[in-house]
Scaffold this motif. Structure first.
Motif, PDB file in Angstrom:
ATOM      1  N   UNK A  95      -6.309 -15.063   8.396  1.00 56.04           N
ATOM      2  CA  UNK A  95      -7.517 -14.522   9.016  1.00 56.04           C
ATOM      3  C   UNK A  95      -7.834 -13.091   8.652  1.00 56.04           C
ATOM      4  N   UNK A  96      -7.568 -12.709   7.442  1.00 53.78           N
ATOM      5  CA  UNK A  96      -7.816 -11.332   7.002  1.00 53.78           C
ATOM      6  C   UNK A  96      -9.316 -11.040   6.973  1.00 53.78           C
ATOM      7  N   UNK A  97      -9.695  -9.869   7.495  1.00 58.18           N
ATOM      8  CA  UNK A  97     -11.096  -9.440   7.518  1.00 58.18           C
ATOM      9  C   UNK A  97     -11.497  -8.856   6.160  1.00 58.18           C
ATOM     10  N   UNK A  98     -12.780  -8.939   5.833  1.00 57.68           N
ATOM     11  CA  UNK A  98     -13.281  -8.398   4.572  1.00 57.68           C
ATOM     12  C   UNK A  98     -13.296  -6.870   4.570  1.00 57.68           C
ATOM     13  N   UNK A  99     -13.770  -6.260   5.627  1.00 55.92           N
ATOM     14  CA  UNK A  99     -13.903  -4.812   5.717  1.00 55.92           C
ATOM     15  C   UNK A  99     -12.564  -4.181   6.090  1.00 55.92           C
ATOM     16  N   UNK A 100     -12.116  -3.199   5.326  1.00 57.01           N
ATOM     17  CA  UNK A 100     -10.807  -2.569   5.559  1.00 57.01           C
ATOM     18  C   UNK A 100     -10.745  -1.896   6.924  1.00 57.01           C
ATOM     19  N   UNK A 101     -11.819  -1.250   7.343  1.00 58.77           N
ATOM     20  CA  UNK A 101     -11.821  -0.568   8.639  1.00 58.77           C
ATOM     21  C   UNK A 101     -11.722  -1.580   9.781  1.00 58.77           C
ATOM     22  N   UNK A 102     -12.497  -2.673   9.701  1.00 62.73           N
ATOM     23  CA  UNK A 102     -12.424  -3.709  10.745  1.00 62.73           C
ATOM     24  C   UNK A 102     -11.039  -4.347  10.783  1.00 62.73           C
ATOM     25  N   UNK A 103     -10.467  -4.579   9.623  1.00 63.01           N
ATOM     26  CA  UNK A 103      -9.137  -5.182   9.550  1.00 63.01           C
ATOM     27  C   UNK A 103      -8.105  -4.255  10.189  1.00 63.01           C
ATOM     28  N   UNK A 104      -8.181  -2.976   9.877  1.00 59.00           N
ATOM     29  CA  UNK A 104      -7.262  -1.995  10.465  1.00 59.00           C
ATOM     30  C   UNK A 104      -7.409  -1.943  11.978  1.00 59.00           C
ATOM     31  N   UNK A 105      -8.642  -1.947  12.468  1.00 55.07           N
ATOM     32  CA  UNK A 105      -8.879  -1.915  13.914  1.00 55.07           C
ATOM     33  C   UNK A 105      -8.347  -3.178  14.588  1.00 55.07           C
ATOM     34  N   UNK A 106      -8.484  -4.320  13.926  1.00 56.44           N
ATOM     35  CA  UNK A 106      -7.982  -5.576  14.470  1.00 56.44           C
ATOM     36  C   UNK A 106      -6.452  -5.545  14.569  1.00 56.44           C
ATOM     37  N   UNK A 107      -5.785  -5.160  13.495  1.00 58.48           N
ATOM     38  CA  UNK A 107      -4.319  -5.148  13.479  1.00 58.48           C
ATOM     39  C   UNK A 107      -3.736  -4.148  14.473  1.00 58.48           C
ATOM     40  N   UNK A 108      -4.354  -2.989  14.581  1.00 61.19           N
ATOM     41  CA  UNK A 108      -3.825  -1.928  15.445  1.00 61.19           C
ATOM     42  C   UNK A 108      -4.342  -2.036  16.873  1.00 61.19           C
ATOM     43  N   UNK A 109      -5.101  -3.094  17.182  1.00 62.01           N
ATOM     44  CA  UNK A 109      -5.731  -3.260  18.493  1.00 62.01           C
ATOM     45  C   UNK A 109      -6.514  -1.994  18.841  1.00 62.01           C
ATOM     46  N   UNK A 110      -7.492  -1.703  17.968  1.00 65.40           N
ATOM     47  CA  UNK A 110      -8.340  -0.509  18.096  1.00 65.40           C
ATOM     48  C   UNK A 110      -7.529   0.783  18.119  1.00 65.40           C
ATOM     49  N   UNK A 111      -6.553   0.866  17.233  1.00 65.22           N
ATOM     50  CA  UNK A 111      -5.735   2.051  16.984  1.00 65.22           C
ATOM     51  C   UNK A 111      -4.753   2.379  18.113  1.00 65.22           C
ATOM     52  N   UNK A 112      -4.428   1.396  18.947  1.00 67.86           N
ATOM     53  CA  UNK A 112      -3.433   1.615  20.000  1.00 67.86           C
ATOM     54  C   UNK A 112      -2.001   1.468  19.490  1.00 67.86           C
ATOM     55  N   UNK A 113      -1.791   0.632  18.462  1.00 65.07           N
ATOM     56  CA  UNK A 113      -0.441   0.349  17.970  1.00 65.07           C
ATOM     57  C   UNK A 113      -0.389   0.558  16.454  1.00 65.07           C
ATOM     58  N   UNK A 114       0.657   1.193  15.952  1.00 59.20           N
ATOM     59  CA  UNK A 114       0.782   1.363  14.503  1.00 59.20           C
ATOM     60  C   UNK A 114       1.245   0.062  13.840  1.00 59.20           C
ATOM     61  N   UNK A 115       0.825  -0.133  12.611  1.00 59.19           N
ATOM     62  CA  UNK A 115       1.314  -1.263  11.819  1.00 59.19           C
ATOM     63  C   UNK A 115       1.842  -0.738  10.485  1.00 59.19           C
ATOM     64  N   UNK A 116       2.732  -1.510   9.896  1.00 59.94           N
ATOM     65  CA  UNK A 116       3.321  -1.104   8.619  1.00 59.94           C
ATOM     66  C   UNK A 116       3.526  -2.335   7.742  1.00 59.94           C
ATOM     67  N   UNK A 117       2.982  -2.274   6.540  1.00 60.20           N
ATOM     68  CA  UNK A 117       3.210  -3.306   5.532  1.00 60.20           C
ATOM     69  C   UNK A 117       4.290  -2.791   4.589  1.00 60.20           C
ATOM     70  N   UNK A 118       5.246  -3.651   4.257  1.00 61.18           N
ATOM     71  CA  UNK A 118       6.363  -3.266   3.393  1.00 61.18           C
ATOM     72  C   UNK A 118       6.530  -4.318   2.307  1.00 61.18           C
ATOM     73  N   UNK A 119       6.602  -3.852   1.060  1.00 57.87           N
ATOM     74  CA  UNK A 119       6.954  -4.713  -0.067  1.00 57.87           C
ATOM     75  C   UNK A 119       8.092  -4.007  -0.786  1.00 57.87           C
ATOM     76  N   UNK A 120       9.257  -4.640  -0.792  1.00 54.10           N
ATOM     77  CA  UNK A 120      10.472  -4.004  -1.297  1.00 54.10           C
ATOM     78  C   UNK A 120      11.229  -4.988  -2.172  1.00 54.10           C
ATOM     79  N   UNK A 121      11.401  -4.629  -3.433  1.00 54.97           N
ATOM     80  CA  UNK A 121      12.227  -5.375  -4.387  1.00 54.97           C
ATOM     81  C   UNK A 121      13.282  -4.411  -4.897  1.00 54.97           C
ATOM     82  N   UNK A 122      14.525  -4.865  -4.973  1.00 56.27           N
ATOM     83  CA  UNK A 122      15.551  -3.989  -5.531  1.00 56.27           C
ATOM     84  C   UNK A 122      16.707  -4.792  -6.103  1.00 56.27           C
TER      85      UNK A 122
END
Length: 174
Positions: free
Chosen positions: A96-123
């Motif tokens: 359910x990813x949103x097209x607009x980056x700002x809307x997507x960020x607001x959705x994930x953070x619940x209107x900036x109440x909670x931080x989110x972090x994406x991690x991609x790590x290969x080693x």
């Protein structure tokens, strides 16, 4: 059904990232990309070592003004370390990813109440025959009560319900 909790996974992930940060010479190769959404900002951190060459870049982009500023690697790393020290975590499925980056960020953070972090790590450590890899996206919460509250406002298809999780977009360690 309750969302899967990821505190134990984050403790292990942070230990691996901290080890990479302090013992880079013990790694044959690595690629670490992290993106933190918090306080109407995106902080990006990347570090890479391939064929003996290392590189890294960190920056902060303000969602209010749209301006991006380069950051020192150490300063950005400290922000991610703070995120990983929160009390509890839930993981996103990537649905359910949103097209607009700002809307997507607001959705994930619940209107900036909670931080989110994406991690991609290969080693791959020196002397090891195999590369370890993870790609996940988490929301950071103060504890289980806050996790339950966040879960009640999230879209039902957006949170991981069972562990270990693996899809074409995100996966736990493999």
């Amino acid at each position: 059904m309750a969302a899967a909790l990821y505190r134990d996974y984050i403790v292990d992930l942070k230990a691996r990232i901290d080890d990479l940060h302090t013992n880079t010479e013990s790694y044959q190769s690595y690629a670490l990309t992290m993106e933190l959404l918090a306080q109407k900002n995106l902080v990006s951190y990347s570090a890479k070592k391939a064929k003996g060459l290392t590189e890294g870049l960190s920056y902060r982009r303000d969602f209010t003004t749209g301006q991006a500023v380069r950051m020192q690697q150490e300063s950005a790393y400290a922000l991610f370390s703070g995120f990983f020290n929160l009390g509890q975590f839930l993981a996103f499925t990537g649905q359910g990813r949103e097209q607009d980056a700002k809307q997507f960020a607001e959705l994930l953070t619940d209107n900036w109440h909670y931080p989110t972090c994406a991690v991609h790590f290969d080693y791959r450590r020196k002397g090891q025959p195999k590369t370890a890899s993870t790609r996940m996206h988490f929301v950071g919460l103060n504890g289980e009560a806050e996790a339950t509250s966040y879960e009640q406002t999230a879209r039902t298809d957006s949170l991981v319900l069972r562990r270990p999780f693996a899809s074409a977009l995100f996966w736990e360690w493999k």
